[in-house]
Design an enzyme around this catalytic site. Sequence first.
Site, mmCIF file in Angstrom:
data_model
loop_
_atom_site.group_PDB
_atom_site.id
_atom_site.type_symbol
_atom_site.label_atom_id
_atom_site.label_comp_id
_atom_site.label_asym_id
_atom_site.label_seq_id
_atom_site.Cartn_x
_atom_site.Cartn_y
_atom_site.Cartn_z
ATOM 1 N N TYR A 45 2.588 13.068 -0.840
ATOM 2 C CA TYR A 45 3.165 11.866 -0.237
ATOM 3 C C TYR A 45 4.407 11.406 -0.990
ATOM 4 C CZ TYR A 45 2.472 7.991 3.058
ATOM 5 O OH TYR A 45 2.596 7.101 4.102
ATOM 6 N N LYS A 80 5.827 2.975 0.404
ATOM 7 C CA LYS A 80 4.701 2.192 0.924
ATOM 8 C C LYS A 80 4.247 1.140 -0.101
ATOM 9 C CE LYS A 80 3.981 3.944 5.049
ATOM 10 N NZ LYS A 80 4.197 3.133 6.272
#
Length: 252
Positions: A151, A158
Amino acid sequence: MGILDGKRILVTGVLTEASIAFSAARLAQEQGAEVILSSFGRQMKITSVIAERLPQPARVIELDATSEEDLAALPERLGGNIDGIVHAIAFAPKDALGGVFLDTPFESVSNAVHVSAFSLKAIAVAARPVLNPGAGIVALTFDATVAWPVYDWMGVAKAALESTARYLAKYLGGEGIRVNLVSAGPLKTTAATSIPGFEGLEAMWGDRAPLGWDQKDTEPAGKAIVSLLSDWFPATTGEMVHVDGGFHMTGA
């Protein structure tokens, strides 16, 4: 009666029927809301086609969350006050994902954070003149309190999004505006499939989530979004609701 009767909701990020944003838009309509979708550039045509597949065709307005011109025009384009916003916008360049964390240049990091995190603040502030007291803003995240394989800088973006939501909750609370997050487990959306190696996360979820996990079912996340937009959470803000089958609270 639906829990969103009489409310007008802006939903960003609808590109396919498989998206969480589409589920949120569909469920919001089923619960009585008027839904307005946003898109921009070449994606406008795609979003307009998908809008026709909702229970009621939704109007699509242009909104590039990185464009000062579009942000300034947002209140007028909305055509009246709104009661909620669904932030489903995220992007990171290919060189910011897939295990290349140590080699990603700042330009790519900056792009990811701008689109995926700062856009929440930008849209909220742009819509502020037409946000009714009691309005709910809900953003989509993938729990950034931990580091996930592959990620990479999207995880950092995020984390910035989650912090941005908390600060917005703090500064907009005096106006009765609530800001919350929904953290869904891995789903087979366009965003997820574009991340190299993301299938590794999907594979372990079904084994470890106490409630199990269906990677193709976006409805649970959509229901959480609609609930947070409604008046049923009048004193909840700055919160992150996990919709992941319980995976987040399990150990090894």
